[in-house]
Motif scaffolding. Structure first.
Motif, PDB file in Angstrom:
ATOM      1  N   GLU A  96       8.530  65.181 -15.990  1.00 17.41           N
ATOM      2  CA  GLU A  96       9.604  66.422 -15.804  1.00 17.41           C
ATOM      3  C   GLU A  96      10.240  66.455 -15.851  1.00 17.41           C
ATOM      4  O   GLU A  96      11.088  67.535 -16.774  1.00 17.41           O
ATOM      5  N   PHE A  97      11.141  65.620 -15.636  1.00 14.71           N
ATOM      6  CA  PHE A  97      12.970  65.672 -15.692  1.00 14.71           C
ATOM      7  C   PHE A  97      13.314  65.607 -16.388  1.00 14.71           C
ATOM      8  O   PHE A  97      13.939  66.208 -16.837  1.00 14.71           O
ATOM      9  N   ASN A  98      12.380  64.198 -17.659  1.00 13.48           N
ATOM     10  CA  ASN A  98      13.338  64.284 -18.845  1.00 13.48           C
ATOM     11  C   ASN A  98      12.796  65.204 -19.923  1.00 13.48           C
ATOM     12  O   ASN A  98      13.132  64.894 -21.123  1.00 13.48           O
ATOM     13  N   THR A  99      11.356  65.925 -19.669  1.00 12.45           N
ATOM     14  CA  THR A  99      11.395  66.878 -20.340  1.00 12.45           C
ATOM     15  C   THR A  99      11.559  67.978 -20.647  1.00 12.45           C
ATOM     16  O   THR A  99      11.238  69.275 -21.770  1.00 12.45           O
ATOM     17  N   GLY A 100      11.321  68.712 -19.146  1.00 10.15           N
ATOM     18  CA  GLY A 100      11.659  70.140 -18.572  1.00 10.15           C
ATOM     19  C   GLY A 100      10.166  70.311 -18.992  1.00 10.15           C
ATOM     20  O   GLY A 100       9.948  71.880 -18.589  1.00 10.15           O
ATOM     21  N   LEU A 101       9.265  70.125 -19.721  1.00 10.07           N
ATOM     22  CA  LEU A 101       7.852  70.877 -19.444  1.00 10.07           C
ATOM     23  C   LEU A 101       6.998  70.233 -18.251  1.00 10.07           C
ATOM     24  O   LEU A 101       6.480  69.538 -17.693  1.00 10.07           O
ATOM     25  N   ARG A 102       6.489  71.227 -17.665  1.00  8.14           N
ATOM     26  CA  ARG A 102       5.808  71.529 -16.114  1.00  8.14           C
ATOM     27  C   ARG A 102       4.372  70.995 -16.448  1.00  8.14           C
ATOM     28  O   ARG A 102       3.408  71.257 -17.346  1.00  8.14           O
ATOM     29  N   ILE A 103       3.876  69.649 -15.651  1.00  5.30           N
ATOM     30  CA  ILE A 103       2.516  68.951 -15.609  1.00  5.30           C
ATOM     31  C   ILE A 103       1.780  69.741 -14.828  1.00  5.30           C
ATOM     32  O   ILE A 103       1.334  70.128 -13.303  1.00  5.30           O
ATOM     33  N   ASP A 104       0.933  70.878 -15.210  1.00  5.12           N
ATOM     34  CA  ASP A 104      -0.235  70.988 -13.991  1.00  5.12           C
ATOM     35  C   ASP A 104      -1.642  70.514 -13.791  1.00  5.12           C
ATOM     36  O   ASP A 104      -1.633  70.753 -12.302  1.00  5.12           O
ATOM     37  N   HIS A 105      -1.498  69.231 -14.451  1.00  4.99           N
ATOM     38  CA  HIS A 105      -2.665  68.527 -13.437  1.00  4.99           C
ATOM     39  C   HIS A 105      -2.917  67.303 -13.893  1.00  4.99           C
ATOM     40  O   HIS A 105      -1.635  66.239 -15.201  1.00  4.99           O
ATOM     41  N   TYR A 106      -3.696  65.869 -13.260  1.00  5.73           N
ATOM     42  CA  TYR A 106      -3.085  64.735 -13.146  1.00  5.73           C
ATOM     43  C   TYR A 106      -3.820  64.205 -13.031  1.00  5.73           C
ATOM     44  O   TYR A 106      -5.292  64.147 -12.125  1.00  5.73           O
ATOM     45  N   ALA A 107      -4.893  63.227 -14.776  1.00  4.76           N
ATOM     46  CA  ALA A 107      -5.950  62.802 -14.375  1.00  4.76           C
ATOM     47  C   ALA A 107      -5.764  61.048 -14.619  1.00  4.76           C
ATOM     48  O   ALA A 107      -4.712  60.828 -16.093  1.00  4.76           O
ATOM     49  N   GLU A 108      -6.002  59.763 -14.362  1.00  2.00           N
ATOM     50  CA  GLU A 108      -6.008  58.536 -14.160  1.00  2.00           C
ATOM     51  C   GLU A 108      -7.723  57.923 -14.309  1.00  2.00           C
ATOM     52  O   GLU A 108      -7.885  58.270 -13.634  1.00  2.00           O
ATOM     53  N   ILE A 109      -7.900  56.889 -14.999  1.00  2.22           N
ATOM     54  CA  ILE A 109      -8.709  55.378 -14.986  1.00  2.22           C
ATOM     55  C   ILE A 109      -7.828  53.744 -14.914  1.00  2.22           C
ATOM     56  O   ILE A 109      -7.094  54.403 -16.183  1.00  2.22           O
ATOM     57  N   GLY A 110      -9.140  53.575 -14.439  1.00  6.41           N
ATOM     58  CA  GLY A 110      -8.336  52.537 -14.639  1.00  6.41           C
ATOM     59  C   GLY A 110      -9.445  51.438 -15.582  1.00  6.41           C
ATOM     60  O   GLY A 110     -10.352  52.253 -16.140  1.00  6.41           O
ATOM     61  N   PHE A 111      -9.144  49.982 -15.800  1.00  8.11           N
ATOM     62  CA  PHE A 111      -9.704  49.084 -16.622  1.00  8.11           C
ATOM     63  C   PHE A 111     -11.138  49.608 -16.388  1.00  8.11           C
ATOM     64  O   PHE A 111     -12.252  49.791 -17.566  1.00  8.11           O
ATOM     65  N   ALA A 112     -12.062  49.457 -15.162  1.00  3.37           N
ATOM     66  CA  ALA A 112     -13.459  49.210 -15.342  1.00  3.37           C
ATOM     67  C   ALA A 112     -14.438  50.095 -15.824  1.00  3.37           C
ATOM     68  O   ALA A 112     -14.890  50.707 -16.338  1.00  3.37           O
ATOM     69  N   GLY A 113     -13.265  51.099 -15.409  1.00  2.00           N
ATOM     70  CA  GLY A 113     -14.145  52.968 -14.988  1.00  2.00           C
ATOM     71  C   GLY A 113     -14.006  53.686 -17.233  1.00  2.00           C
ATOM     72  O   GLY A 113     -14.658  54.589 -17.397  1.00  2.00           O
ATOM     73  N   PHE A 114     -13.196  53.124 -17.798  1.00  2.00           N
ATOM     74  CA  PHE A 114     -13.015  53.084 -18.774  1.00  2.00           C
ATOM     75  C   PHE A 114     -13.919  52.401 -19.933  1.00  2.00           C
ATOM     76  O   PHE A 114     -14.461  53.732 -20.712  1.00  2.00           O
ATOM     77  N   ALA A 115     -14.375  50.991 -19.837  1.00  2.00           N
ATOM     78  CA  ALA A 115     -15.410  50.605 -19.807  1.00  2.00           C
ATOM     79  C   ALA A 115     -16.876  51.069 -19.924  1.00  2.00           C
ATOM     80  O   ALA A 115     -17.400  51.326 -20.631  1.00  2.00           O
ATOM     81  N   ASN A 116     -16.771  51.203 -19.069  1.00  4.91           N
ATOM     82  CA  ASN A 116     -18.363  51.840 -18.326  1.00  4.91           C
ATOM     83  C   ASN A 116     -18.882  53.189 -18.404  1.00  4.91           C
ATOM     84  O   ASN A 116     -19.927  53.093 -19.406  1.00  4.91           O
ATOM     85  N   ILE A 117     -18.100  54.183 -19.016  1.00  4.34           N
ATOM     86  CA  ILE A 117     -18.031  55.668 -18.992  1.00  4.34           C
ATOM     87  C   ILE A 117     -18.728  54.973 -21.347  1.00  4.34           C
ATOM     88  O   ILE A 117     -19.097  55.648 -21.246  1.00  4.34           O
ATOM     89  N   VAL A 118     -17.869  53.912 -21.453  1.00  7.89           N
ATOM     90  CA  VAL A 118     -18.145  53.798 -23.371  1.00  7.89           C
ATOM     91  C   VAL A 118     -19.348  53.035 -23.292  1.00  7.89           C
ATOM     92  O   VAL A 118     -20.595  53.609 -23.694  1.00  7.89           O
TER      93      VAL A 118
END
Length: 421
Positions: A241-263
């Protein structure tokens, strides 16, 4: 001479000059009409006989209509049998009312679908890990007209066994770092996905510690992924936000295992690889052409960077391409309306997906559909505009283009800015 009988007969003359008086007529009794057989509805047979003889006992059968037409005094017309009669005089079953049955069946189906949908929503919502508190982020930009998501792929090995780490070529480093970062702007003018290279040279501003609650001074210029390493998602959002001036409304993060499991839960993801490549570190080994990637192959595809001349910039393009294809395959009626596909997919991803405290399952669904729209051509994907290199083999943003891009997203305008990388 008078041949007529002396007693006189009816209709015969009489010699008496006086007029004849009235004569009694002989009573002739008509034979009784035989009553037709009556339909027995369970009434008193004695009362039925009394009705047939014309005797009124004063007993009420409760019938509105009554016995046969043309009967004696006190008889009433017979009731029609309630159902069509079968051979032998036995009452049959009524004809089925298919319209009524269809209506009831439709109501039952709708209620069942609603109950299943509400139950699924409640279960899935309970599985979400709403752990990131964006209220701890200070000095935030004003809200824009679009909904913005910061999507992060981390190199977290949480929950992975030694065998899984070896199979997925993740290594065994402790902790977690950002492996990919991108801003997704869901706008009515068109969706935009902007990748943020992890080696971007940015300023890390002052912040409040997510755990300690203490105020920390600005850390100066550094690579973007350093912000995550310092204080996790909250400082990463603050830095973006500080470097772009764009407000972030939501955050989503996934790790290696979760990514592979979804696929794997989706049965793989179809992807067209334009040019084949190999990479020993990520385990990638792909030929060109259409193919279906499983979880292990998908993870290798999005992590590879040493096989490309553009390194991290080419990797971010591959990440965008794959995530759009993943969303396009996940957000389909075949997955959403099929419990045998939906539950494994949700179960594989939700328990490893970390989101902000205000993010609902509905918001998560909107995020996936926004990515799907980009894959189908209803939007734009790009890298953050780069103007050149910076210290520590990092990348310098093209700030005039960045400001123009942010302004278009904030005002929900069609993005016309082009990335030069």
């Amino acid at each position: 001479m008078n041949d007529w009988p002396e007693d006189g007969g009816y209709g015969r003359g009489n010699a008496n000059p006086d007029p004849e008086g009235a004569r009694r007529m002989r009573h002739v009794q008509r034979p009784q009409q035989q009553q037709p057989p009556r339909y027995d509805q369970g009434y008193n047979p004695n009362f039925t006989q009394a009705q047939g003889s014309g005797y009124d006992s004063g007993y009420s059968s409760g019938q509105v209509y009554g016995g046969p037409q043309g009967g004696g005094h006190g008889s009433v017309p017979p009731q029609q049998p309630p159902y069509p009669q079968q051979p032998g005089g036995q009452p049959g079953r009524p004809a089925p009312d298919w319209r009524k049955r269809a209506k009831i069946g439709s109501i039952v189906l709708v209620v069942g679908v609603l109950a299943w949908g509400i139950g699924t929503y409640a279960w899935a919502s309970s599985q979400m890990r709403n752990e990131v508190d964006l209220s701890k982020v200070i000095e935030r930009p004003s809200e824009g007209d679009c909904t913005t998501y910061l999507i992060v792929g981390s190199d977290s090995r949480e929950g992975m066994s030694a065998e899984e780490k070896k199979k997925l070529h993740t290594g065994s480093a402790a902790g977690k770092r950002t492996d990919s970062m991108m801003i997704l702007a869901a706008c009515s003018s068109g969706n935009t996905m902007v990748s943020l290279p992890r080696d971007s040279w940015v300023s890390i501003p002052s912040f409040v510690g997510s755990e300690s609650g203490k105020q920390y001074p600005a850390r100066g210029a550094s690579k973007l992924n350093a912000a995550y390493a310092m204080d996790g998602p909250e400082l990463l959002v603050r830095t973006v936000e500080f470097n772009t001036g764009l407000r972030i409304d939501h955050y989503a993060e996934i790790g290696f295992a979760g990514f592979a499991n979804i696929v794997d839960a989706l049965g793989g993801v179809d992807l067209n690889i334009e040019k084949g490549f190999k990479d020993k570190k990520s385990g990638a080994n792909f030929a060109a052409g259409e193919q279906t990637l499983n979880g292990e192959q998908a993870l290798a595809f999005v992590r590879t960077r040493y096989a490309f001349a553009q390194s991290d910039l080419q990797r971010t393009k591959n990440q965008q391409k794959f995530l759009s294809a993943l969303a396009n395959q996940a957000a389909t009626p075949g997955t959403i309306l099929n419990p045998f596909a939906l539950y494994p997919t949700l179960g594989a991803g939700l328990d490893t997906l970390i989101v902000d405290k205000d993010m609902s399952l509905y918001d998560l669904g909107k995020m996936f559909f926004a990515m799907k729209g980009i894959n189908s051509g209803d939007g734009k994907s790009m890298n953050m505009p780069i103007s050149g290199s910076a210290p520590q083999n990092s990348l310098k943003w093209d700030m005039p283009k960045v400001k123009q891009l942010v302004e278009q997203i904030r005002n929900d305008e069609k993005v016309t800015v082009e990335s030069n990388q």
